[in-house]
Design a protein around this motif. Structure first.
Motif, PDB file in Angstrom:
ATOM      1  N   TYR A   1       0.837  -1.199   0.000  1.00  0.00           N
ATOM      2  CA  TYR A   1       0.000   0.000   0.000  1.00  0.00           C
ATOM      3  C   TYR A   1       0.872   1.248   0.000  1.00  0.00           C
ATOM      4  O   TYR A   1       0.598   2.228  -0.665  1.00  0.00           O
ATOM      5  CB  TYR A   1      -0.903   0.002   1.225  1.00  0.00           C
ATOM      6  N   ASP A   2       1.962   1.176   0.767  1.00  0.00           N
ATOM      7  CA  ASP A   2       2.852   2.312   0.866  1.00  0.00           C
ATOM      8  C   ASP A   2       4.262   1.811   1.118  1.00  0.00           C
ATOM      9  O   ASP A   2       4.448   0.781   1.776  1.00  0.00           O
ATOM     10  CB  ASP A   2       2.408   3.246   1.984  1.00  0.00           C
ATOM     11  N   SER A   3       5.201   2.496   0.596  1.00  0.00           N
ATOM     12  CA  SER A   3       6.599   2.111   0.766  1.00  0.00           C
ATOM     13  C   SER A   3       7.473   3.265   0.311  1.00  0.00           C
ATOM     14  O   SER A   3       6.977   4.315  -0.110  1.00  0.00           O
ATOM     15  CB  SER A   3       6.895   0.841  -0.040  1.00  0.00           C
ATOM     16  N   ASN A   4       8.766   3.045   0.415  1.00  0.00           N
ATOM     17  CA  ASN A   4       9.709   3.996  -0.148  1.00  0.00           C
ATOM     18  C   ASN A   4       9.890   3.627  -1.612  1.00  0.00           C
ATOM     19  O   ASN A   4      10.707   2.766  -1.961  1.00  0.00           O
ATOM     20  CB  ASN A   4      11.035   3.928   0.602  1.00  0.00           C
ATOM     21  N   TRP A   5       9.151   4.280  -2.482  1.00  0.00           N
ATOM     22  CA  TRP A   5       9.121   3.890  -3.890  1.00  0.00           C
ATOM     23  C   TRP A   5      10.409   4.210  -4.625  1.00  0.00           C
ATOM     24  O   TRP A   5      10.616   3.729  -5.736  1.00  0.00           O
ATOM     25  CB  TRP A   5       7.940   4.540  -4.604  1.00  0.00           C
ATOM     26  N   SER A   6      11.273   4.984  -4.031  1.00  0.00           N
ATOM     27  CA  SER A   6      12.548   5.287  -4.679  1.00  0.00           C
ATOM     28  C   SER A   6      13.638   4.290  -4.320  1.00  0.00           C
ATOM     29  O   SER A   6      14.773   4.411  -4.783  1.00  0.00           O
ATOM     30  CB  SER A   6      13.007   6.699  -4.314  1.00  0.00           C
ATOM     31  N   SER A   7      13.289   3.316  -3.486  1.00  0.00           N
ATOM     32  CA  SER A   7      14.251   2.283  -3.106  1.00  0.00           C
ATOM     33  C   SER A   7      13.887   0.963  -3.765  1.00  0.00           C
ATOM     34  O   SER A   7      12.729   0.559  -3.785  1.00  0.00           O
ATOM     35  CB  SER A   7      14.258   2.095  -1.590  1.00  0.00           C
ATOM     36  N   GLY A   8      14.891   0.276  -4.284  1.00  0.00           N
ATOM     37  CA  GLY A   8      14.650  -1.027  -4.885  1.00  0.00           C
ATOM     38  C   GLY A   8      14.088  -2.038  -3.906  1.00  0.00           C
ATOM     39  O   GLY A   8      13.416  -2.993  -4.298  1.00  0.00           O
ATOM     40  N   TYR A   9      14.349  -1.803  -2.618  1.00  0.00           N
ATOM     41  CA  TYR A   9      13.845  -2.730  -1.593  1.00  0.00           C
ATOM     42  C   TYR A   9      12.331  -2.653  -1.459  1.00  0.00           C
ATOM     43  O   TYR A   9      11.716  -3.517  -0.840  1.00  0.00           O
ATOM     44  CB  TYR A   9      14.504  -2.436  -0.254  1.00  0.00           C
ATOM     45  N   GLY A  10      11.719  -1.646  -2.045  1.00  0.00           N
ATOM     46  CA  GLY A  10      10.277  -1.510  -1.956  1.00  0.00           C
ATOM     47  C   GLY A  10       9.516  -2.355  -2.950  1.00  0.00           C
ATOM     48  O   GLY A  10       8.286  -2.328  -2.958  1.00  0.00           O
ATOM     49  N   TYR A  11      10.236  -3.119  -3.786  1.00  0.00           N
ATOM     50  CA  TYR A  11       9.593  -3.849  -4.869  1.00  0.00           C
ATOM     51  C   TYR A  11       9.863  -5.343  -4.752  1.00  0.00           C
ATOM     52  O   TYR A  11      10.931  -5.777  -4.358  1.00  0.00           O
ATOM     53  CB  TYR A  11      10.099  -3.329  -6.219  1.00  0.00           C
ATOM     54  N   ASN A  12       8.863  -6.120  -5.155  1.00  0.00           N
ATOM     55  CA  ASN A  12       8.955  -7.566  -5.049  1.00  0.00           C
ATOM     56  C   ASN A  12       9.301  -8.246  -6.369  1.00  0.00           C
ATOM     57  O   ASN A  12       9.843  -9.350  -6.379  1.00  0.00           O
ATOM     58  CB  ASN A  12       7.615  -8.138  -4.580  1.00  0.00           C
ATOM     59  N   TYR A  13       8.935  -7.603  -7.469  1.00  0.00           N
ATOM     60  CA  TYR A  13       9.077  -8.236  -8.777  1.00  0.00           C
ATOM     61  C   TYR A  13       9.831  -7.315  -9.723  1.00  0.00           C
ATOM     62  O   TYR A  13       9.631  -6.093  -9.704  1.00  0.00           O
ATOM     63  CB  TYR A  13       7.693  -8.556  -9.362  1.00  0.00           C
ATOM     64  N   TRP A  14      10.669  -7.936 -10.554  1.00  0.00           N
ATOM     65  CA  TRP A  14      11.518  -7.177 -11.466  1.00  0.00           C
ATOM     66  C   TRP A  14      11.500  -7.800 -12.856  1.00  0.00           C
ATOM     67  O   TRP A  14      11.392  -9.020 -13.001  1.00  0.00           O
ATOM     68  CB  TRP A  14      12.958  -7.172 -10.959  1.00  0.00           C
ATOM     69  N   GLY A  15      11.620  -6.953 -13.873  1.00  0.00           N
ATOM     70  CA  GLY A  15      11.782  -7.417 -15.229  1.00  0.00           C
ATOM     71  C   GLY A  15      13.241  -7.719 -15.533  1.00  0.00           C
ATOM     72  O   GLY A  15      14.116  -7.549 -14.681  1.00  0.00           O
ATOM     73  N   GLN A  16      13.488  -8.123 -16.766  1.00  0.00           N
ATOM     74  CA  GLN A  16      14.845  -8.525 -17.152  1.00  0.00           C
ATOM     75  C   GLN A  16      15.680  -7.348 -17.654  1.00  0.00           C
ATOM     76  O   GLN A  16      16.887  -7.474 -17.815  1.00  0.00           O
ATOM     77  CB  GLN A  16      14.778  -9.616 -18.233  1.00  0.00           C
ATOM     78  N   GLY A  17      15.027  -6.241 -17.922  1.00  0.00           N
ATOM     79  CA  GLY A  17      15.730  -5.036 -18.340  1.00  0.00           C
ATOM     80  C   GLY A  17      15.744  -4.835 -19.841  1.00  0.00           C
ATOM     81  O   GLY A  17      15.651  -5.786 -20.621  1.00  0.00           O
ATOM     82  N   THR A  18      15.866  -3.583 -20.240  1.00  0.00           N
ATOM     83  CA  THR A  18      15.994  -3.228 -21.652  1.00  0.00           C
ATOM     84  C   THR A  18      17.054  -2.136 -21.766  1.00  0.00           C
ATOM     85  O   THR A  18      17.092  -1.207 -20.956  1.00  0.00           O
ATOM     86  CB  THR A  18      14.643  -2.773 -22.240  1.00  0.00           C
ATOM     87  N   GLN A  19      17.925  -2.265 -22.750  1.00  0.00           N
ATOM     88  CA  GLN A  19      19.053  -1.351 -22.905  1.00  0.00           C
ATOM     89  C   GLN A  19      18.624  -0.072 -23.606  1.00  0.00           C
ATOM     90  O   GLN A  19      17.976  -0.114 -24.663  1.00  0.00           O
ATOM     91  CB  GLN A  19      20.167  -2.029 -23.703  1.00  0.00           C
ATOM     92  N   VAL A  20      19.016   1.028 -23.039  1.00  0.00           N
ATOM     93  CA  VAL A  20      18.852   2.337 -23.669  1.00  0.00           C
ATOM     94  C   VAL A  20      20.232   2.942 -23.846  1.00  0.00           C
ATOM     95  O   VAL A  20      20.984   3.070 -22.874  1.00  0.00           O
ATOM     96  CB  VAL A  20      17.965   3.265 -22.820  1.00  0.00           C
ATOM     97  N   THR A  21      20.558   3.291 -25.077  1.00  0.00           N
ATOM     98  CA  THR A  21      21.842   3.908 -25.373  1.00  0.00           C
ATOM     99  C   THR A  21      21.602   5.236 -26.068  1.00  0.00           C
ATOM    100  O   THR A  21      20.925   5.287 -27.098  1.00  0.00           O
ATOM    101  CB  THR A  21      22.697   3.002 -26.273  1.00  0.00           C
ATOM    102  N   VAL A  22      22.151   6.292 -25.482  1.00  0.00           N
ATOM    103  CA  VAL A  22      21.997   7.629 -26.036  1.00  0.00           C
ATOM    104  C   VAL A  22      23.354   8.087 -26.548  1.00  0.00           C
ATOM    105  O   VAL A  22      24.310   8.181 -25.778  1.00  0.00           O
ATOM    106  CB  VAL A  22      21.455   8.615 -24.992  1.00  0.00           C
ATOM    107  N   SER A  23      23.420   8.354 -27.847  1.00  0.00           N
ATOM    108  CA  SER A  23      24.681   8.781 -28.446  1.00  0.00           C
ATOM    109  C   SER A  23      24.743  10.296 -28.485  1.00  0.00           C
ATOM    110  O   SER A  23      23.758  10.971 -28.773  1.00  0.00           O
ATOM    111  CB  SER A  23      24.815   8.214 -29.855  1.00  0.00           C
ATOM    112  N   SER A  24      25.921  10.805 -28.197  1.00  0.00           N
ATOM    113  CA  SER A  24      26.083  12.266 -28.161  1.00  0.00           C
ATOM    114  C   SER A  24      26.649  12.791 -29.474  1.00  0.00           C
ATOM    115  O   SER A  24      27.023  12.027 -30.334  1.00  0.00           O
ATOM    116  CB  SER A  24      26.986  12.659 -27.001  1.00  0.00           C
TER     117      SER A  24
END
Length: 122
Positions: free
Chosen positions: A99-122
Motif C-alpha cells: 500500500y505504501d513504501s519507499n518507492w525510490s528504493s529497490g527494496y520496496g519492490y517484489n518483482y523485477w523485469g529482465q531489463g531493456t538497454q537504452v543507449t543515447v549517443s552524443s
C-alpha cells in the motif's frame, strides 16, 4: 506472482525520445505500485520514476520523463524525452503490492523485469 517484460529500448541520439513499455502478467495489476530503475555500467542501480497514488521522479529526469500506466493493457510506460548521454543504462521495471513504501528504493519492490538497454549517443 507477477512477471514483467520490458521493451522499447534502443539506440537514440541525444535530444531524442524513447518510450519504454513494461507488460505485466498476473492478477490485480492495477493494485500494484510500479517503478522504473536503471543501471549504467560500473554504477549502482538508481531510481528513475514510480507510480502509486501519485507519480515520483528522480531529480535527474524530472521534466523529461513521464511514467504512466494502462491498467486495461496491464502495462506501465516510461516516456523519455530530451535524452542525454548520461541516460544510457539498462532500464528495469519493478512492481510492488504494498500500500505504501519507499518507492525510490529497490527494496520496496517484489518483482523485477529482465531489463531493456537504452543507449543515447552524443
Amino acid at each position: 506472482q507477477v512477471q514483467l517484460v520490458e521493451s522499447g529500448g534502443g539506440l537514440v541520439q541525444a535530444g531524442g525520445s524513447l518510450r519504454l513499455s513494461c507488460a505485466a502478467s498476473g492478477r490485480s495489476f492495477s493494485s500494484y505500485a510500479m517503478g522504473w530503475f536503471r543501471q549504467a555500467p560500473g554504477r549502482e542501480s538508481e531510481f528513475v520514476a514510480a507510480l502509486r497514488w501519485s507519480t515520483y521522479y528522480a531529480d535527474s529526469v524530472k521534466g523529461r520523463f513521464t511514467i504512466s500506466r494502462d491498467n486495461a493493457k496491464n502495462t506501465v510506460y516510461l516516456q523519455m524525452n530530451s535524452l542525454k548521454s548520461e541516460d544510457t543504462a539498462v532500464y528495469y521495471c519493478a512492481a510492488s503490492p504494498a500500500y505504501d513504501s519507499n518507492w525510490s528504493s529497490g527494496y520496496g519492490y517484489n518483482y523485477w523485469g529482465q531489463g531493456t538497454q537504452v543507449t543515447v549517443s552524443s
